[in-house]
Every structure is written in structure tokens, then in C-alpha cells.
Scaffold this motif. Sequence first.
Motif, PDB file in Angstrom:
ATOM      1  N   SER A 136       0.825  -1.208   0.000  1.00  0.00           N
ATOM      2  CA  SER A 136       0.000   0.000   0.000  1.00  0.00           C
ATOM      3  C   SER A 136       0.862   1.261   0.000  1.00  0.00           C
ATOM      4  O   SER A 136       0.345   2.366   0.031  1.00  0.00           O
ATOM      5  CB  SER A 136      -0.926   0.000   1.223  1.00  0.00           C
ATOM      6  N   ALA A 137       2.187   1.095  -0.036  1.00  0.00           N
ATOM      7  CA  ALA A 137       3.091   2.243   0.042  1.00  0.00           C
ATOM      8  C   ALA A 137       3.029   3.081  -1.226  1.00  0.00           C
ATOM      9  O   ALA A 137       2.682   2.585  -2.297  1.00  0.00           O
ATOM     10  CB  ALA A 137       4.524   1.772   0.274  1.00  0.00           C
ATOM     11  N   PHE A 138       3.374   4.347  -1.091  1.00  0.00           N
ATOM     12  CA  PHE A 138       3.411   5.210  -2.256  1.00  0.00           C
ATOM     13  C   PHE A 138       4.468   4.728  -3.248  1.00  0.00           C
ATOM     14  O   PHE A 138       5.522   4.240  -2.858  1.00  0.00           O
ATOM     15  CB  PHE A 138       3.718   6.653  -1.846  1.00  0.00           C
ATOM     16  N   VAL A 139       4.170   4.894  -4.513  1.00  0.00           N
ATOM     17  CA  VAL A 139       5.034   4.391  -5.571  1.00  0.00           C
ATOM     18  C   VAL A 139       6.420   5.015  -5.533  1.00  0.00           C
ATOM     19  O   VAL A 139       7.401   4.400  -5.915  1.00  0.00           O
ATOM     20  CB  VAL A 139       4.359   4.625  -6.945  1.00  0.00           C
ATOM     21  N   ILE A 140       6.554   6.217  -5.003  1.00  0.00           N
ATOM     22  CA  ILE A 140       7.826   6.929  -5.052  1.00  0.00           C
ATOM     23  C   ILE A 140       8.928   6.268  -4.236  1.00  0.00           C
ATOM     24  O   ILE A 140      10.092   6.526  -4.438  1.00  0.00           O
ATOM     25  CB  ILE A 140       7.672   8.391  -4.584  1.00  0.00           C
ATOM     26  N   TYR A 141       8.519   5.398  -3.307  1.00  0.00           N
ATOM     27  CA  TYR A 141       9.520   4.821  -2.419  1.00  0.00           C
ATOM     28  C   TYR A 141      10.303   3.693  -3.082  1.00  0.00           C
ATOM     29  O   TYR A 141       9.763   2.912  -3.867  1.00  0.00           O
ATOM     30  CB  TYR A 141       8.856   4.276  -1.153  1.00  0.00           C
ATOM     31  N   THR A 142      11.578   3.585  -2.698  1.00  0.00           N
ATOM     32  CA  THR A 142      12.388   2.444  -3.097  1.00  0.00           C
ATOM     33  C   THR A 142      11.885   1.203  -2.365  1.00  0.00           C
ATOM     34  O   THR A 142      11.564   1.251  -1.179  1.00  0.00           O
ATOM     35  CB  THR A 142      13.867   2.703  -2.756  1.00  0.00           C
ATOM     36  N   ARG A 143      11.786   0.116  -3.110  1.00  0.00           N
ATOM     37  CA  ARG A 143      11.328  -1.162  -2.544  1.00  0.00           C
ATOM     38  C   ARG A 143      12.478  -2.148  -2.516  1.00  0.00           C
ATOM     39  O   ARG A 143      13.376  -2.091  -3.355  1.00  0.00           O
ATOM     40  CB  ARG A 143      10.197  -1.735  -3.396  1.00  0.00           C
ATOM     41  N   GLY A 144      12.391  -3.072  -1.572  1.00  0.00           N
ATOM     42  CA  GLY A 144      13.440  -4.071  -1.481  1.00  0.00           C
ATOM     43  C   GLY A 144      12.901  -5.430  -1.084  1.00  0.00           C
ATOM     44  O   GLY A 144      11.836  -5.543  -0.491  1.00  0.00           O
ATOM     45  N   TRP A 145      13.661  -6.433  -1.452  1.00  0.00           N
ATOM     46  CA  TRP A 145      13.424  -7.786  -0.971  1.00  0.00           C
ATOM     47  C   TRP A 145      14.520  -8.125   0.030  1.00  0.00           C
ATOM     48  O   TRP A 145      15.712  -7.930  -0.245  1.00  0.00           O
ATOM     49  CB  TRP A 145      13.428  -8.793  -2.118  1.00  0.00           C
ATOM     50  N   PHE A 146      14.095  -8.640   1.170  1.00  0.00           N
ATOM     51  CA  PHE A 146      14.976  -9.040   2.234  1.00  0.00           C
ATOM     52  C   PHE A 146      14.799 -10.535   2.470  1.00  0.00           C
ATOM     53  O   PHE A 146      13.773 -11.105   2.098  1.00  0.00           O
ATOM     54  CB  PHE A 146      14.640  -8.290   3.530  1.00  0.00           C
ATOM     55  N   ARG A 147      15.753 -11.152   3.129  1.00  0.00           N
ATOM     56  CA  ARG A 147      15.587 -12.554   3.510  1.00  0.00           C
ATOM     57  C   ARG A 147      16.241 -12.797   4.861  1.00  0.00           C
ATOM     58  O   ARG A 147      17.182 -12.111   5.240  1.00  0.00           O
ATOM     59  CB  ARG A 147      16.147 -13.491   2.447  1.00  0.00           C
ATOM     60  N   GLN A 148      15.703 -13.792   5.538  1.00  0.00           N
ATOM     61  CA  GLN A 148      16.243 -14.176   6.837  1.00  0.00           C
ATOM     62  C   GLN A 148      16.294 -15.687   6.911  1.00  0.00           C
ATOM     63  O   GLN A 148      15.248 -16.349   6.880  1.00  0.00           O
ATOM     64  CB  GLN A 148      15.415 -13.602   7.988  1.00  0.00           C
ATOM     65  N   ALA A 149      17.501 -16.206   6.986  1.00  0.00           N
ATOM     66  CA  ALA A 149      17.703 -17.645   7.132  1.00  0.00           C
ATOM     67  C   ALA A 149      17.749 -17.979   8.620  1.00  0.00           C
ATOM     68  O   ALA A 149      18.039 -17.114   9.453  1.00  0.00           O
ATOM     69  CB  ALA A 149      19.008 -18.055   6.457  1.00  0.00           C
TER      70      ALA A 149
ATOM     71  N   LYS B  96       0.261  -1.578 -10.605  1.00  0.00           N
ATOM     72  CA  LYS B  96      -0.307  -2.556  -9.667  1.00  0.00           C
ATOM     73  C   LYS B  96       0.275  -2.403  -8.264  1.00  0.00           C
ATOM     74  O   LYS B  96      -0.118  -3.134  -7.358  1.00  0.00           O
ATOM     75  CB  LYS B  96      -0.038  -3.973 -10.174  1.00  0.00           C
ATOM     76  N   ASN B  97       1.230  -1.486  -8.117  1.00  0.00           N
ATOM     77  CA  ASN B  97       1.911  -1.290  -6.833  1.00  0.00           C
ATOM     78  C   ASN B  97       2.448  -2.618  -6.295  1.00  0.00           C
ATOM     79  O   ASN B  97       2.260  -2.955  -5.129  1.00  0.00           O
ATOM     80  CB  ASN B  97       0.980  -0.634  -5.805  1.00  0.00           C
ATOM     81  N   THR B  98       3.100  -3.334  -7.166  1.00  0.00           N
ATOM     82  CA  THR B  98       3.605  -4.668  -6.853  1.00  0.00           C
ATOM     83  C   THR B  98       5.072  -4.761  -7.243  1.00  0.00           C
ATOM     84  O   THR B  98       5.488  -4.202  -8.270  1.00  0.00           O
ATOM     85  CB  THR B  98       2.788  -5.741  -7.587  1.00  0.00           C
ATOM     86  N   VAL B  99       5.826  -5.464  -6.413  1.00  0.00           N
ATOM     87  CA  VAL B  99       7.247  -5.698  -6.676  1.00  0.00           C
ATOM     88  C   VAL B  99       7.458  -7.199  -6.810  1.00  0.00           C
ATOM     89  O   VAL B  99       6.806  -7.991  -6.113  1.00  0.00           O
ATOM     90  CB  VAL B  99       8.118  -5.148  -5.530  1.00  0.00           C
TER      91      VAL B  99
END
Length: 112
Positions: free
Chosen positions: A25-38, A73-76
Motif C-alpha cells: 500500500s506504500a506510495f510508488v515513489i519509495y524504493t522497494r526491497g526484498w529481504f531474507r532471513q535464514a 499494480k503497486n507490486t514488486v
Amino acid sequence: QVQLVESGGGTVQAGGSLRLSCATSAFVIYTRGWFRQAPGKQRELVASITSGRSTNYADSVKGRFTISRDNAKNTVYLQMNSLKPEDTAVYYCNLVPPRDSWGQGTQVTVSS
């Protein structure tokens, strides 16, 4: 509060592929990231993409993972190819820098 919903995880053999999706739901202007935790490890940023679609990747996934976004679609997305057992983790999406609120994540398991 930003809403983040990850999907697309699963179990694959080494060398396989998966595509993760994150609706937000974040505004499109923001940088998006994928994180992971093992298990037993700290959460780490594996890929990020700006609103202008500039990308950055952790050295461990360069050349194998591709991050993309659909602003309409505001999807990453995170396309993961040539998966390795060490990619096994719970994968999360968030803004970069990340907000305090995290989604449930999606489990990725790579068997050898």
C-alpha cells in the motif's frame, strides 16, 4: 501503516526458479526491497529497486535474481533463478530503508 503481502514461495530443487510477488500500500515513489532471513541469521537486503527502476543486488544473488516492479499494480517482484540451498530463507519485502512493520514473508526452500 504500510501493508505488505508477500507470495510465491515454495520448495524447489537446486538450480530451479521461483518468482516472488509483493503487493504493498506504500506510495510508488519509495524504493522497494526484498529481504531474507535464514534460520539463525540476521535479515539481509538482497535486492532493491527505485521508483525509476534502478536496481541493486547483494553480491550473493547478482546474476541470478532480478527485481522488478509494476507501479500501476503497486507490486514488486523477485525472479529467482539458479537457486542454491543457501538461498533457503523467509523472504520479505519492505521499503528501503525498511519500515518497522513487516509482512508475514514467504518461505523459500531449496533442496540439494
